[in-house]
Scaffold this motif. Structure first.
Motif, PDB file in Angstrom:
ATOM      1  N   GLU A 164     -11.203-117.685 -48.491  1.00  0.00           N
ATOM      2  CA  GLU A 164     -11.528-116.263 -48.500  1.00  0.00           C
ATOM      3  C   GLU A 164     -12.412-115.894 -47.311  1.00  0.00           C
ATOM      4  O   GLU A 164     -12.232-114.849 -46.686  1.00  0.00           O
ATOM      5  N   ARG A 165     -13.366-116.772 -46.976  1.00  0.00           N
ATOM      6  CA  ARG A 165     -14.211-116.501 -45.809  1.00  0.00           C
ATOM      7  C   ARG A 165     -13.385-116.481 -44.524  1.00  0.00           C
ATOM      8  O   ARG A 165     -13.602-115.647 -43.643  1.00  0.00           O
ATOM      9  N   ALA A 166     -12.435-117.441 -44.422  1.00  0.00           N
ATOM     10  CA  ALA A 166     -11.571-117.469 -43.238  1.00  0.00           C
ATOM     11  C   ALA A 166     -10.716-116.212 -43.156  1.00  0.00           C
ATOM     12  O   ALA A 166     -10.519-115.642 -42.077  1.00  0.00           O
ATOM     13  N   ARG A 167     -10.191-115.777 -44.307  1.00  0.00           N
ATOM     14  CA  ARG A 167      -9.382-114.561 -44.328  1.00  0.00           C
ATOM     15  C   ARG A 167     -10.201-113.346 -43.922  1.00  0.00           C
ATOM     16  O   ARG A 167      -9.749-112.502 -43.138  1.00  0.00           O
ATOM     17  N   MET A 168     -11.428-113.253 -44.425  1.00  0.00           N
ATOM     18  CA  MET A 168     -12.278-112.122 -44.076  1.00  0.00           C
ATOM     19  C   MET A 168     -12.619-112.134 -42.586  1.00  0.00           C
ATOM     20  O   MET A 168     -12.701-111.081 -41.954  1.00  0.00           O
ATOM     21  N   ALA A 169     -12.824-113.343 -42.027  1.00  0.00           N
ATOM     22  CA  ALA A 169     -13.108-113.443 -40.595  1.00  0.00           C
ATOM     23  C   ALA A 169     -11.934-112.920 -39.781  1.00  0.00           C
ATOM     24  O   ALA A 169     -12.118-112.212 -38.784  1.00  0.00           O
ATOM     25  N   ARG A 170     -10.725-113.276 -40.230  1.00  0.00           N
ATOM     26  CA  ARG A 170      -9.538-112.793 -39.514  1.00  0.00           C
ATOM     27  C   ARG A 170      -9.427-111.265 -39.639  1.00  0.00           C
ATOM     28  O   ARG A 170      -9.072-110.570 -38.689  1.00  0.00           O
ATOM     29  N   ASP A 171      -9.709-110.747 -40.836  1.00  0.00           N
ATOM     30  CA  ASP A 171      -9.638-109.297 -41.033  1.00  0.00           C
ATOM     31  C   ASP A 171     -10.622-108.573 -40.127  1.00  0.00           C
ATOM     32  O   ASP A 171     -10.302-107.540 -39.530  1.00  0.00           O
ATOM     33  N   ILE A 172     -11.840-109.106 -40.021  1.00  0.00           N
ATOM     34  CA  ILE A 172     -12.854-108.474 -39.178  1.00  0.00           C
ATOM     35  C   ILE A 172     -12.409-108.491 -37.722  1.00  0.00           C
ATOM     36  O   ILE A 172     -12.526-107.495 -36.998  1.00  0.00           O
ATOM     37  N   HIS A 173     -11.859-109.642 -37.302  1.00  0.00           N
ATOM     38  CA  HIS A 173     -11.418-109.729 -35.901  1.00  0.00           C
ATOM     39  C   HIS A 173     -10.272-108.775 -35.613  1.00  0.00           C
ATOM     40  O   HIS A 173     -10.295-108.020 -34.643  1.00  0.00           O
ATOM     41  N   ASP A 174      -9.274-108.824 -36.511  1.00  0.00           N
ATOM     42  CA  ASP A 174      -8.075-108.036 -36.241  1.00  0.00           C
ATOM     43  C   ASP A 174      -8.358-106.538 -36.299  1.00  0.00           C
ATOM     44  O   ASP A 174      -7.771-105.763 -35.548  1.00  0.00           O
ATOM     45  N   SER A 175      -9.234-106.104 -37.180  1.00  0.00           N
ATOM     46  CA  SER A 175      -9.459-104.680 -37.373  1.00  0.00           C
ATOM     47  C   SER A 175     -10.545-104.114 -36.479  1.00  0.00           C
ATOM     48  O   SER A 175     -10.487-102.967 -36.064  1.00  0.00           O
ATOM     49  N   LEU A 176     -11.556-104.918 -36.154  1.00  0.00           N
ATOM     50  CA  LEU A 176     -12.696-104.396 -35.406  1.00  0.00           C
ATOM     51  C   LEU A 176     -12.956-105.108 -34.087  1.00  0.00           C
ATOM     52  O   LEU A 176     -13.567-104.529 -33.184  1.00  0.00           O
ATOM     53  N   GLY A 177     -12.528-106.378 -33.991  1.00  0.00           N
ATOM     54  CA  GLY A 177     -12.908-107.182 -32.833  1.00  0.00           C
ATOM     55  C   GLY A 177     -12.534-106.564 -31.507  1.00  0.00           C
ATOM     56  O   GLY A 177     -13.384-106.429 -30.610  1.00  0.00           O
ATOM     57  N   HIS A 178     -11.248-106.189 -31.355  1.00  0.00           N
ATOM     58  CA  HIS A 178     -10.833-105.674 -30.045  1.00  0.00           C
ATOM     59  C   HIS A 178     -11.443-104.317 -29.748  1.00  0.00           C
ATOM     60  O   HIS A 178     -11.728-103.984 -28.593  1.00  0.00           O
ATOM     61  N   HIS A 179     -11.704-103.496 -30.797  1.00  0.00           N
ATOM     62  CA  HIS A 179     -12.341-102.203 -30.567  1.00  0.00           C
ATOM     63  C   HIS A 179     -13.788-102.372 -30.129  1.00  0.00           C
ATOM     64  O   HIS A 179     -14.258-101.675 -29.218  1.00  0.00           O
ATOM     65  N   LEU A 180     -14.510-103.266 -30.769  1.00  0.00           N
ATOM     66  CA  LEU A 180     -15.898-103.498 -30.387  1.00  0.00           C
ATOM     67  C   LEU A 180     -15.994-104.071 -28.978  1.00  0.00           C
ATOM     68  O   LEU A 180     -16.921-103.748 -28.216  1.00  0.00           O
ATOM     69  N   THR A 181     -15.025-104.937 -28.626  1.00  0.00           N
ATOM     70  CA  THR A 181     -15.003-105.468 -27.257  1.00  0.00           C
ATOM     71  C   THR A 181     -14.787-104.347 -26.247  1.00  0.00           C
ATOM     72  O   THR A 181     -15.455-104.281 -25.193  1.00  0.00           O
ATOM     73  N   ALA A 182     -13.870-103.450 -26.575  1.00  0.00           N
ATOM     74  CA  ALA A 182     -13.603-102.323 -25.677  1.00  0.00           C
ATOM     75  C   ALA A 182     -14.824-101.425 -25.540  1.00  0.00           C
ATOM     76  O   ALA A 182     -15.149-100.955 -24.438  1.00  0.00           O
ATOM     77  N   VAL A 183     -15.513-101.176 -26.642  1.00  0.00           N
ATOM     78  CA  VAL A 183     -16.721-100.355 -26.594  1.00  0.00           C
ATOM     79  C   VAL A 183     -17.771-100.996 -25.691  1.00  0.00           C
ATOM     80  O   VAL A 183     -18.411-100.329 -24.859  1.00  0.00           O
ATOM     81  N   SER A 184     -17.946-102.314 -25.846  1.00  0.00           N
ATOM     82  CA  SER A 184     -18.929-103.027 -25.027  1.00  0.00           C
ATOM     83  C   SER A 184     -18.605-102.911 -23.540  1.00  0.00           C
ATOM     84  O   SER A 184     -19.486-102.647 -22.700  1.00  0.00           O
ATOM     85  N   ILE A 185     -17.327-103.100 -23.200  1.00  0.00           N
ATOM     86  CA  ILE A 185     -16.914-103.024 -21.798  1.00  0.00           C
ATOM     87  C   ILE A 185     -17.133-101.618 -21.233  1.00  0.00           C
ATOM     88  O   ILE A 185     -17.642-101.431 -20.112  1.00  0.00           O
ATOM     89  N   GLN A 186     -16.760-100.604 -22.013  1.00  0.00           N
ATOM     90  CA  GLN A 186     -16.907 -99.227 -21.552  1.00  0.00           C
ATOM     91  C   GLN A 186     -18.370 -98.832 -21.384  1.00  0.00           C
ATOM     92  O   GLN A 186     -18.728 -98.109 -20.430  1.00  0.00           O
ATOM     93  N   LEU A 187     -19.220 -99.290 -22.278  1.00  0.00           N
ATOM     94  CA  LEU A 187     -20.641 -98.989 -22.154  1.00  0.00           C
ATOM     95  C   LEU A 187     -21.240 -99.659 -20.921  1.00  0.00           C
ATOM     96  O   LEU A 187     -22.088 -99.073 -20.225  1.00  0.00           O
ATOM     97  N   GLU A 188     -20.833-100.900 -20.661  1.00  0.00           N
ATOM     98  CA  GLU A 188     -21.300-101.579 -19.449  1.00  0.00           C
ATOM     99  C   GLU A 188     -20.822-100.840 -18.204  1.00  0.00           C
ATOM    100  O   GLU A 188     -21.563-100.706 -17.205  1.00  0.00           O
ATOM    101  N   LYS A 189     -19.596-100.359 -18.264  1.00  0.00           N
ATOM    102  CA  LYS A 189     -19.053 -99.610 -17.136  1.00  0.00           C
ATOM    103  C   LYS A 189     -19.825 -98.311 -16.927  1.00  0.00           C
ATOM    104  O   LYS A 189     -20.155 -97.925 -15.783  1.00  0.00           O
TER     105      LYS A 189
END
Length: 344
Positions: A164-189
Motif C-alpha cells: 500500500e505504501r508503494a502504491r501510494m508513492a506511485r500515486d503521489i508521483h504520477d499525480s503530483l510529481g511532474h507538476h511540482l517539478t514543473a513549478v520548481s523549474i518555472q519559479l527558478e526561471k
C-alpha cells in the motif's frame, strides 16, 4: 490465533460422555456430584469466552479441570488435560507448552502408579496412557499450526502495508510529481529573469500557476477514485473516447486505482510526449479478469529503449502489486498501445 472451537469441542464431548455414563446406569452417581460436574463444564465454557491470555486464567482453567475430573465418576474427563499444553503453547510459546504437556503425562502416570497397582499389566490402562499421549501430541501439533498461521497473517499484513505504501508513492508521483517539478523549474526561471527580462519572468510565473492548477485537478481526480466510485466513472474524467464491454463488478480500491492510474499515465504520455490527437480507452470486464487498453495515434517510440523514469516501470510495478500485468506495443510513427490486465 484464536481457536475457540477446539476447547469447546472437548468440553462438549466430556459433558456428553459424563451424562451418558450417568443416564445409562453405568454407575451410582450422586445428584450433587452430577450437578457439580455440569457446573464445572459450564464454568469452563464461560472462562474460554472471556479469553484472557495470562497465567492466572491458565491456572484457573487447570483448577477447573481438577474439579471436573474429581466429580466425574466415569474418569473420561481426564482428557481435558490435553488442553493444558494446547493453551500454554498459544499463550506462552513452544517451550512452556511442551513442558506442561510432559507434566500432564507424568501426572497421569503418577496417579496410576499410586492408586492402580499393576496398571501396566491392564490393557485398558495402558490404552488410556497411549490415547492420552496421542491427544497431547495432536493438541501440541494443532497449537503449532495455529501459531504459524498467526505469524503468517502478521507477515501478510506487513507485506500488504508495504504494498500500500508503494502504491501510494506511485500515486503521489504520477499525480503530483511532474507538476511540482514543473513549478520548481518555472519559479527558478522567474527568479533568474526577474531583473534581466521581466516579461520572461512573468510568463514563467504564469506557467507555474498553470502547473499548480493542473496539480489541484489531479488531486481532485484522485479523491474521486476513492471507494464508492466505479472505474468507469473515474475514467470519464480523462476526456477520451471510452468503450466498455461487460458489466463492471465490485472492484476493490487497489484495482480501481491501478487501472485508472495506468489509463491516466498512458493518456498523458500520448498527448504530452507522443503528440497524439486521438486517444481511446477500452475496458473489458471478463469473468476471470479486467482488461484495459489505451491506444493512441501518436508518434510512438522504441519499446526497447531504456527508460529510467517512473512512467512505464511505475505502471508495471503498480500492476504487479495487484497481481496484474502490462504490455506495451509501440514503434516510431505507429502510435502506442498499452494493455493492462488485472485478475478478478
Amino acid at each position: 490465533m484464536k481457536m475457540p472451537w477446539v476447547s469447546g469441542a472437548v468440553y462438549g464431548v466430556v459433558l456428553l460422555a459424563g451424562l451418558y455414563y450417568v443416564f445409562a446406569g453405568l454407575g451410582d452417581p450422586h445428584p450433587l456430584r452430577v450437578f457439580g460436574f455440569v457446573a464445572g463444564i459450564a464454568a469452563l465454557f464461560v472462562l474460554d469466552a472471556l479469553e484472557r491470555r495470562s497465567a492466572w486464567f491458565l491456572i484457573a482453567k487447570l483448577a477447573l479441570f481438577f474439579v471436573v475430573v474429581a466429580l466425574d465418576e466415569s474418569s473420561l474427563s481426564r482428557v481435558l488435560f490435553v488442553l493444558v499444553p494446547f493453551a500454554a503453547y498459544l499463550t506462552f510459546g513452544r517451550v512452556i507448552g511442551l513442558v506442561l504437556g510432559a507434566l500432564c503425562l507424568a501426572l497421569l502416570l503418577t496417579s496410576f502408579i499410586v492408586w492402580v497397582p499393576g496398571w501396566y499389566r491392564d490393557a485398558n490402562y495402558v490404552s488410556d496412557v497411549l490415547m492420552f499421549s496421542l491427544g497431547l501430541v495432536l493438541a501440541i501439533a494443532m497449537a503449532d499450526v495455529a501459531v504459524r498461521e498467526r505469524r503468517s497473517s502478521a507477515r501478510l499484513a506487513q507485506l500488504s502495508a508495504e504494498a500500500e505504501r508503494a502504491r501510494m508513492a506511485r500515486d503521489i508521483h504520477d499525480s503530483l510529481g511532474h507538476h511540482l517539478t514543473a513549478v520548481s523549474i518555472q519559479l527558478e526561471k522567474a527568479s533568474a529573469f526577474a531583473s534581466r527580462d521581466p516579461a520572461v519572468a512573468k510568463q514563467a510565473l504564469a506557467d507555474a500557476r498553470e502547473s499548480v492548477a493542473h496539480a489541484l485537478d489531479e488531486v481532485r481526480t484522485s479523491v474521486s477514485t476513492l471507494p464508492g466510485r466505479t472505474l468507469v466513472s473515474a475514467l470519464t474524467s480523462l476526456d477520451v473516447n471510452l468503450k466498455i464491454e461487460g458489466d463492471e463488478p465490485a472492484l476493490d480500491r487497489a484495482t480501481v486505482m491501478t487501472l485508472f492510474r495506468a489509463a491516466q499515465e498512458a493518456t498523458t504520455n500520448a498527448r504530452r510526449h507522443g503528440q497524439a490527437d486521438r486517444v481511446s480507452v477500452a475496458v473489458t470486464f471478463g469473468k476471470a479478469d479486467t482488461r484495459l487498453v489505451v491506444s493512441d495515434n501518436g508518434r510512438g517510440f522504441h519499446t526497447e529503449a531504456p527508460n529510467t523514469g517512473f512512467g512505464l516501470p511505475g505502471m508495471k510495478e503498480r500492476a504487479a502489486l495487484v497481481g496484474g500485468s502490462i504490455t506495451v506495443d509501440s514503434a516510431p510513427g505507429s502510435g502506442t498501445r498499452v494493455a493492462v490486465t488485472v485478475p478478478r
